[in-house]
Motif scaffolding. Structure first.
Motif, PDB file in Angstrom:
ATOM      1  N   LEU A  94       0.987  -1.493   0.015  1.00  0.00           N
ATOM      2  CA  LEU A  94       0.104   0.160   0.194  1.00  0.00           C
ATOM      3  C   LEU A  94       1.275   1.329   0.087  1.00  0.00           C
ATOM      4  CD1 LEU A  94      -3.148  -0.797   2.619  1.00  0.00           C
ATOM      5  CD2 LEU A  94      -3.347  -0.826  -0.203  1.00  0.00           C
ATOM      6  N   CYS A  95       1.543   1.190   0.624  1.00  0.00           N
ATOM      7  CA  CYS A  95       2.407   2.380   0.845  1.00  0.00           C
ATOM      8  C   CYS A  95       3.118   2.835  -0.258  1.00  0.00           C
ATOM      9  CB  CYS A  95       3.736   2.029   1.605  1.00  0.00           C
ATOM     10  SG  CYS A  95       3.616   2.000   3.820  1.00  0.00           S
ATOM     11  N   LEU A  96       3.920   1.726  -0.945  1.00  0.00           N
ATOM     12  CA  LEU A  96       4.370   1.490  -2.563  1.00  0.00           C
ATOM     13  C   LEU A  96       3.591   1.457  -3.490  1.00  0.00           C
ATOM     14  CD1 LEU A  96       6.794   1.217  -4.711  1.00  0.00           C
ATOM     15  CD2 LEU A  96       5.880  -1.428  -4.987  1.00  0.00           C
ATOM     16  N   ALA A  97       1.907   1.787  -3.509  1.00  0.00           N
ATOM     17  CA  ALA A  97       1.314   2.315  -4.617  1.00  0.00           C
ATOM     18  C   ALA A  97       0.420   3.785  -4.140  1.00  0.00           C
ATOM     19  CB  ALA A  97      -0.476   1.322  -3.892  1.00  0.00           C
ATOM     20  N   ALA A  98       0.892   3.955  -3.051  1.00  0.00           N
ATOM     21  CA  ALA A  98       0.134   5.300  -2.352  1.00  0.00           C
ATOM     22  C   ALA A  98       1.201   6.167  -3.158  1.00  0.00           C
ATOM     23  CB  ALA A  98       0.286   5.126  -0.990  1.00  0.00           C
ATOM     24  N   VAL A  99       2.658   5.574  -3.158  1.00  0.00           N
ATOM     25  CA  VAL A  99       3.794   6.844  -3.612  1.00  0.00           C
ATOM     26  C   VAL A  99       3.526   6.767  -4.830  1.00  0.00           C
ATOM     27  CG1 VAL A  99       6.296   7.430  -3.616  1.00  0.00           C
ATOM     28  CG2 VAL A  99       5.418   6.689  -1.601  1.00  0.00           C
ATOM     29  N   SER A 100       3.413   5.772  -6.054  1.00  0.00           N
ATOM     30  CA  SER A 100       3.667   5.750  -7.078  1.00  0.00           C
ATOM     31  C   SER A 100       2.110   6.545  -7.575  1.00  0.00           C
ATOM     32  CB  SER A 100       2.657   4.058  -7.588  1.00  0.00           C
ATOM     33  OG  SER A 100       4.245   3.205  -7.011  1.00  0.00           O
ATOM     34  N   ALA A 101       1.062   6.412  -7.105  1.00  0.00           N
ATOM     35  CA  ALA A 101      -0.108   7.065  -7.256  1.00  0.00           C
ATOM     36  C   ALA A 101       0.491   8.729  -7.485  1.00  0.00           C
ATOM     37  CB  ALA A 101      -1.636   6.594  -6.802  1.00  0.00           C
ATOM     38  N   VAL A 102       0.161   8.819  -6.300  1.00  0.00           N
ATOM     39  CA  VAL A 102       0.773  10.421  -5.940  1.00  0.00           C
ATOM     40  C   VAL A 102       1.840  11.391  -6.988  1.00  0.00           C
ATOM     41  CG1 VAL A 102       1.606  12.632  -4.404  1.00  0.00           C
ATOM     42  CG2 VAL A 102       0.184  10.761  -3.447  1.00  0.00           C
ATOM     43  N   LEU A 103       2.327  10.065  -6.669  1.00  0.00           N
ATOM     44  CA  LEU A 103       3.825  10.552  -8.457  1.00  0.00           C
ATOM     45  C   LEU A 103       3.194  10.797  -9.848  1.00  0.00           C
ATOM     46  CD1 LEU A 103       6.554  11.409  -9.124  1.00  0.00           C
ATOM     47  CD2 LEU A 103       7.202   9.014  -8.723  1.00  0.00           C
ATOM     48  N   GLY A 104       2.620   9.739 -10.406  1.00  0.00           N
ATOM     49  CA  GLY A 104       2.166   9.523 -11.488  1.00  0.00           C
ATOM     50  C   GLY A 104       1.320  11.013 -11.287  1.00  0.00           C
ATOM     51  N   LEU A 105       0.108  11.281 -10.324  1.00  0.00           N
ATOM     52  CA  LEU A 105      -1.210  12.562 -10.405  1.00  0.00           C
ATOM     53  C   LEU A 105       0.096  13.556 -10.705  1.00  0.00           C
ATOM     54  CD1 LEU A 105      -3.475  13.475  -9.815  1.00  0.00           C
ATOM     55  CD2 LEU A 105      -3.244  13.348  -8.159  1.00  0.00           C
ATOM     56  N   ARG A 106       1.686  14.097 -10.326  1.00  0.00           N
ATOM     57  CA  ARG A 106       2.082  14.711 -10.020  1.00  0.00           C
ATOM     58  C   ARG A 106       3.111  15.148 -11.525  1.00  0.00           C
ATOM     59  NH1 ARG A 106       4.490  19.018 -10.262  1.00  0.00           N
ATOM     60  NH2 ARG A 106       5.667  19.473  -8.468  1.00  0.00           N
ATOM     61  N   LEU A 107       2.958  14.406 -12.198  1.00  0.00           N
ATOM     62  CA  LEU A 107       3.493  13.966 -13.279  1.00  0.00           C
ATOM     63  C   LEU A 107       2.695  14.334 -14.521  1.00  0.00           C
ATOM     64  CD1 LEU A 107       6.215  11.451 -12.656  1.00  0.00           C
ATOM     65  CD2 LEU A 107       6.889  13.877 -12.705  1.00  0.00           C
ATOM     66  N   LEU A 108       1.345  14.246 -13.879  1.00  0.00           N
ATOM     67  CA  LEU A 108       0.459  14.361 -15.723  1.00  0.00           C
ATOM     68  C   LEU A 108       0.800  15.890 -16.214  1.00  0.00           C
ATOM     69  CD1 LEU A 108      -2.771  13.117 -13.956  1.00  0.00           C
ATOM     70  CD2 LEU A 108      -1.390  12.155 -15.812  1.00  0.00           C
ATOM     71  N   PRO A 109       0.296  16.094 -17.419  1.00  0.00           N
ATOM     72  CA  PRO A 109       0.224  17.052 -18.208  1.00  0.00           C
ATOM     73  C   PRO A 109      -0.087  18.373 -17.819  1.00  0.00           C
ATOM     74  CG  PRO A 109       0.327  15.239 -19.951  1.00  0.00           C
ATOM     75  CD  PRO A 109       0.011  14.689 -18.019  1.00  0.00           C
ATOM     76  N   GLU A 110      -0.104  19.696 -17.694  1.00  0.00           N
ATOM     77  CA  GLU A 110      -0.776  20.547 -17.063  1.00  0.00           C
ATOM     78  C   GLU A 110      -2.048  20.344 -17.742  1.00  0.00           C
ATOM     79  OE1 GLU A 110       0.774  24.446 -17.794  1.00  0.00           O
ATOM     80  OE2 GLU A 110       2.634  24.064 -16.292  1.00  0.00           O
ATOM     81  N   ARG A 111      -2.881  20.248 -18.997  1.00  0.00           N
ATOM     82  CA  ARG A 111      -4.094  20.521 -19.360  1.00  0.00           C
ATOM     83  C   ARG A 111      -4.743  19.066 -19.028  1.00  0.00           C
ATOM     84  NH1 ARG A 111      -4.439  16.129 -23.276  1.00  0.00           N
ATOM     85  NH2 ARG A 111      -2.777  15.109 -23.574  1.00  0.00           N
ATOM     86  N   ILE A 112      -3.977  18.526 -18.020  1.00  0.00           N
ATOM     87  CA  ILE A 112      -4.844  17.341 -17.838  1.00  0.00           C
ATOM     88  C   ILE A 112      -5.507  17.733 -16.564  1.00  0.00           C
ATOM     89  CG2 ILE A 112      -4.963  14.952 -17.065  1.00  0.00           C
ATOM     90  CD1 ILE A 112      -3.554  13.849 -19.282  1.00  0.00           C
TER      91      ILE A 112
END
Length: 240
Positions: free
Chosen positions: A177-195
């Motif tokens: 769960l810790c790995l999934a949480a950091v991966s999800a937040v990192l993926g959200l952080r790296l999304l393009p600005e338009r998304i």
């Protein structure tokens, strides 16, 4: 007073009974990783200016700091208990990869490396104002030093999963769960600005539409009517 409470944690582990030390031995490592995971995730969110409004970013920064302090407290307890119980030496706990070349010693070295990087990242966070010098490159150096929390988290995850006795099922689930949480937040952080803007627009909903008021003609004042030429005035009757 704020620094006395964390400094007294080793005394709790040393002077406590065997049952308390056994509880600390079983839980403090996992709690340190959970707190570090929360600190990393909230720190990533706090740096995003599109997904969070300013007041939300302040809340995220507060949670980031609180969980970082909690992770250091659990780390201090974890280190003290491991040394007191004889699971490692003080030198191996403080100096990464100084306990030998065996597989267990290397995994312990990842844990001590994680602790060293956590302390370094927390120190730069506490001294952030000292790096805020206008016109100099110190803020960039502060960001680079503070990002040591990311390799610290990776080292702590590796250390917790494979060091010592085989991890229990709930520990594996917790670390997953810790790995999934950091991966999800990192993926959200790296999304393009338009998304990100679409996500914010969808969360806030469409802006309220203003009601259109009917356009009413302006009434002509008597003075404006008298100021017109006589031949342009509307006749009031038939003078034939």
């Amino acid at each position: 007073m704020a620094t006395l409470a964390p400094a007294s944690l080793p005394l709790v582990a040393v002077l406590g009974g065997d049952g308390l030390r056994a509880a600390f031995d079983f839980t403090t490592g996992a709690l340190a990783l959970v707190a570090l995971t929360a600190s990393v995730a909230w720190g990533l969110l706090a740096t995003d200016r599109l997904l969070l409004r300013p007041r939300h970013r302040l809340v995220a920064q507060g949670v980031h700091r609180f969980t970082a302090i909690a992770s250091l407290c659990f780390l201090l307890l974890h280190l003290t208990v491991k040394v007191v119980l004889g699971h490692t030496t003080l030198l191996a706990a403080l100096v990464p990869f100084s306990g030998g070349s065996s597989a267990t010693a290397v995994l312990v070295g990842f844990g001590s490396l994680a602790g060293l990087l956590m302390v370094s990242a927390a120190t730069t966070g506490a001294l952030r104002s000292a790096f805020a010098v206008p016109g100099r490159v110190l803020p960039g150096r502060w960001r680079a030093l503070h990002m040591l929390a990311y390799p610290a988290w990776c080292s702590a995850l590796l250390h917790g999963l494979f060091t010592g006795r085989p991890a229990a099922g709930w520990i594996v689930v917790l670390y997953g769960l810790c790995l999934a949480a950091v991966s999800a937040v990192l993926g959200l952080r790296l999304l393009p600005e338009r998304i990100k803007r679409r996500i914010v627009a969808g969360a806030l909903g469409p802006p309220p539409q203003r009601r259109s008021t009917p356009h009413l003609p302006h009434a002509r004042s008597p003075r404006a009517a008298l100021s017109q030429p006589r031949h342009a005035r509307t006749p009031t009757g038939d003078h034939s």
